[in-house]
Design an enzyme around this catalytic site. Structure first.
Site, mmCIF file in Angstrom:
data_model
loop_
_atom_site.group_PDB
_atom_site.id
_atom_site.type_symbol
_atom_site.label_atom_id
_atom_site.label_comp_id
_atom_site.label_asym_id
_atom_site.label_seq_id
_atom_site.Cartn_x
_atom_site.Cartn_y
_atom_site.Cartn_z
ATOM 1 C CD GLU A 1 -55.293 -54.152 -129.092
ATOM 2 O OE1 GLU A 1 -55.977 -54.066 -130.059
ATOM 3 O OE2 GLU A 1 -54.677 -54.866 -128.703
ATOM 4 C CE LYS B 1 -46.283 -51.797 -125.157
ATOM 5 N NZ LYS B 1 -45.665 -52.738 -124.454
ATOM 6 C CG ASP C 1 -45.671 -53.746 -117.873
ATOM 7 O OD1 ASP C 1 -44.757 -54.327 -118.496
ATOM 8 O OD2 ASP C 1 -45.327 -52.728 -116.809
ATOM 9 C CE1 TYR D 1 -50.589 -58.899 -128.206
ATOM 10 C CE2 TYR D 1 -51.244 -58.749 -125.912
ATOM 11 C CZ TYR D 1 -50.308 -58.863 -126.919
ATOM 12 O OH TYR D 1 -48.880 -59.146 -126.724
ATOM 13 C CE LYS E 1 -44.193 -47.584 -122.379
ATOM 14 N NZ LYS E 1 -43.221 -48.758 -122.412
ATOM 15 C CB CYS F 1 -36.484 -42.841 -77.912
ATOM 16 S SG CYS F 1 -38.089 -43.538 -78.284
ATOM 17 C CB CYS G 1 -39.962 -42.501 -74.386
ATOM 18 S SG CYS G 1 -38.502 -43.382 -74.700
ATOM 19 C CB CYS H 1 -36.488 -46.796 -78.021
ATOM 20 S SG CYS H 1 -37.169 -46.132 -76.553
ATOM 21 C CB CYS I 1 -40.466 -46.422 -75.335
ATOM 22 S SG CYS I 1 -40.997 -45.298 -76.579
#
Ligand code: IVH
Length: 694
Positions: free
Chosen positions: A118, A120, A122, A230, A326, A420, A423, A438, A443
């Site tokens: 089944e 696991k 988390d 479970y 795991k 920049c 530009c 910038c 720009c």
């Protein structure tokens, strides 16, 4: 290096040190050195720093990481009738072979063992105690022997049955399972928290733990937690005709629990004869887990018949008959092939690392943001470096660290971006914000970023117009400003590469749909500096109409408690530009229409706290940010300091200096509980509270 960041770092180190010291005295020596309120204050400051400056701080060893584990002194403690065990982890098929061989040896049999496999989950383990079919208690795992009583909180979890769905329930039985947060809910929660400057959860598991272990179950009630059953805890054998794990799953599903048994499109559990099928199932699930709405970090392999489980028993707090197989961690090493700077809508240059593509969390990661230049220097990331990249759930991938030992010779540190990238005009350093910008208002890079912001989900939400399309539209000269989206014609779009009638139709429909927009979204879409989603909401709430907003003076703007001089100036500056005003007029002419806000109080339906301003002091039963949002949603406003204008001071535990000040000014005081009642009563907004201050 920016001195303010350095100061923050030093403060953070000092806070960590202090809190560790006090923790030791409290938890280990049982001799608290300071009051809870003093401790809380330090802790809140720590969380605040970490929420706001996470990228500059070493959070890994922070006491904040401990929250969510251990037993909180505030919860009543109960022993589990049967200890809640943990699982031994395995990581490879070879280890699974050894596990299976070990069991066969103990059982002295060569016969294939039947396993039930089944997910696991988390999340956090929870035990539910049912007496005569009724839920009477819920306990966290705690240390496995003693758990915390979280019954009230568990009752708030929607898919936990308060009564078992059977006409002949056992007199007593304990159901165990996992409380989890769905990925999308986690994202949403963090978005909300970050918008409000609140504490962020590192992952869905922390969000689940934090939400379950709330001292106020009303907070838990608002968090969309889910429970997957479970296992059994204590039960009277003669009362249950369940004799295997696979039986148990069927029974749990029948009596009203959600389990992994029924899940489409693929089954999340599998009964296997011997271990040969488990590897394939594990591989399949390792792929599929990224499509699941919740996180799983492996599979749990359990011997199916209870009889065999009993024979096998347990060692050192873990059953012999089960193990957690795991999945590999969502962390991988890769190389940085390039580091470049991207210009954003406010002109800030953000460094981006290009990576040799890796698959992490089910998606291909080829780029990751480095946040700012400071971060590159701090982590010393260079082109050619091998780095460790982490990505959990839907979180943005992040470079954890450089594997310096693998650095090729002659690798140079990244140079400061003096121009920049879009530009080529010179950049300016914004010392206040660790930002490099910038300075060219025209720009094209900034323009394009503004257009991308305009269509984004929380802005105008033009979902069929993505980054790529914007780049094409921009380079073809079809869209240069916001209003151009509303001028696009079918024939324009059909000229673009790979665009047929259908996709063009979809694009135009999504543009059309965006025309009906709330004022807050519209203001946010404009991309005014410092005006984020929440500020835009405050502004919209204050002015109510676009006209009022457009004609607002700096003074008017400053009347909004959340708007400080810097923000007011930026807004005024933006509104002063004739081309901006013209743009708005154009959009309105082209059919953009402002519709009433959905969540916030409107003039048609004022919240019951409408017209009142509040300020909070002390600790409330719910996080402060959530309380503030609640007040705003009920029509109230948040103030930033105690002034005569304040309608109420909301007083929680261990109030601070605001209380004294409010008393001096004769401001009415109100408790959180009273305030909630007040919001329910329509007439309440005009009456003043008598709490503590007649
Ligand atoms: S069975 C006796 N089944 O894993 C076996 N546990 O590492 C222990 N967990 O504390 C419980 N999914 O919180 C079991 N399908 C599953 C599980 C599961 C997640 C968690 C559980 C437990 C931890 C042990």
């Amino acid at each position: 290096m920016n001195t303010s960041i350095e100061e923050i770092r030093q403060r953070h180190e000092l806070l960590k040190q202090k809190i560790r010291h006090y923790d030791y005295h409290y938890y280990v020596l049982d001799k608290p050195e300071i009051t809870d309120a003093e401790y809380d204050k330090l802790f809140r400051e720590l969380l605040h720093l970490e929420a706001n400056y996470q990228q500059y701080l070493n959070v890994a060893d922070s006491p904040s990481q401990k929250v969510g584990g251990g037993i909180l002194p505030a919860f009543a403690k109960f022993d589990h009738r049967k200890p809640m065990l943990s699982l031994n982890n395995i990581y490879t098929y070879q280890e699974l072979i050894e596990f299976d061989e070990r069991l066969k040896k103990i059982l002295k049999s060569d016969e294939e063992i039947i396993y039930f496999v089944e997910p696991k989950f988390d999340g956090v383990a929870l035990e539910l105690v049912y007496e005569n079919g009724q839920l009477v208690r819920a306990l966290t795992r705690g240390d496995g022997v003693t758990g915390e009583d979280v019954t009230e909180n568990a009752r708030k979890i929607k898919n936990i049955p308060l009564r078992l769905l059977t006409s002949s329930p056992p007199s007593l039985c304990e159901i165990r399972g996992e409380v989890i947060f769905y990925k999308k809910d986690f994202k949403r929660l963090n978005e909300l928290q970050s918008e409000l400057g609140g504490e962020l959860f590192a992952n869905p598991r922390n969000a689940a733990a934090g939400s379950l272990r709330q001292l106020d179950s009303r907070v838990t009630a608002k968090r969309p937690l889910r429970f997957f059953a479970y296992a059994l805890g204590f039960y009277h054998r003669e009362e249950l005709s369940v004799s295997s794990q696979s039986d148990l799953y069927k029974w749990l599903s029948q009596i009203g629990f959600q389990t992994a048994l029924f899940y489409s499109p693929i089954a999340l559990v599998k009964k296997c004869q011997g271990i040969s099928e488990i590897e394939a199932f594990w591989k399949q699930m390792n792929e599929f887990r990224h499509h699941l709405p919740f996180e799983i970090d492996g599979l749990v392999v359990k011997v199916d018949p209870f009889e065999l489980q009993e024979t096998l028993g347990e060692v050192a707090r873990a059953p012999r008959w089960a193990c957690a197989f795991k999945f590999p961690p969502e962390q991988q090493a890769t190389t940085v092939t390039n580091i470049f700077f991207q210009v954003g809508r406010t002109g800030v240059l953000t460094p981006v690392a290009q990576l040799k593509p890796i698959t992490l969390g089910g998606v291909t990661v080829s780029f990751t943001t480095l946040h700012n230049f400071e971060e590159i220097i701090r982590k010393d990331i260079r082109i050619g470096d091998t780095v460790l990249v982490h990505r959990a759930g839907d979180v943005i991938p992040e470079i954890i660290k450089v594997l310096v030992e693998l650095r090729p010779p002659h690798c140079q540190p990244v140079t400061y971006p003096s121009v920049c990238p879009a530009c080529q005009s010179p950049t300016v350093a914004d010392s206040e914000e660790v930002a490099i910008r910038c300075a060219n208002p025209n720009c094209p890079g900034i323009r394009m970023a503004q257009l991308k912001h305009f269509v984004s989900r929380k802005a105008m939400n033009i979902d069929k117009v993505g980054d790529k399309l914007i780049e094409e539209l921009f380079s073809q000269g079809l869209v240069r400003k916001f209003s151009d989206f509303y001028r696009l014609k079918e024939e324009d779009l059909l000229k673009l590469p790979r665009k047929g009638n259908k996709s063009v139709g979809n694009i135009l429909t999504s543009i059309q749909k965006s025309k009906k927009v709330t004022l807050s979204r519209f203001i946010y879409s404009l991309g005014i500096r410092y005006v984020g989603e929440v500020t835009a909401q405050h502004i919209a709430h204050h002015f109510m109409t676009l006209e009022q907003f457009l004609s607002a003076s700096e003074e008017d703007l400053l009347k909004i408690d959340e708007v400080g001089p810097k923000v007011a100036r930026a807004i005024r500056e933006w509104l002063r530009q004739p081309e901006n005003k013209k743009e708005i007029e154009e959009m309105l002419k082209l059919g953009v229409e402002i519709i009433p806000e959905q969540n916030l109080a409107t003039p048609e339906s004022p919240g019951h706290l409408s017209g009142l301003t509040f300020l909070i002091t002390g600790t409330l039963p719910i996080p402060r940010t959530a309380a503030e949002r609640w007040i705003i949603q009920n029509g109230g406003r948040m103030a930033t300091s105690v002034t005569k204008k304040l309608s109420f001071l909301v007083v929680g535990d261990a109030p601070g200096s605001k209380l004294e000040k409010a008393k001096k000014l004769g401001i009415p005081l109100i408790s959180w509980e009273e305030l909630q009642k007040k919001a329910q009563k329509p007439e309440a907004s005009s009456e003043k509270s008598s709490y503590n201050n007649p």
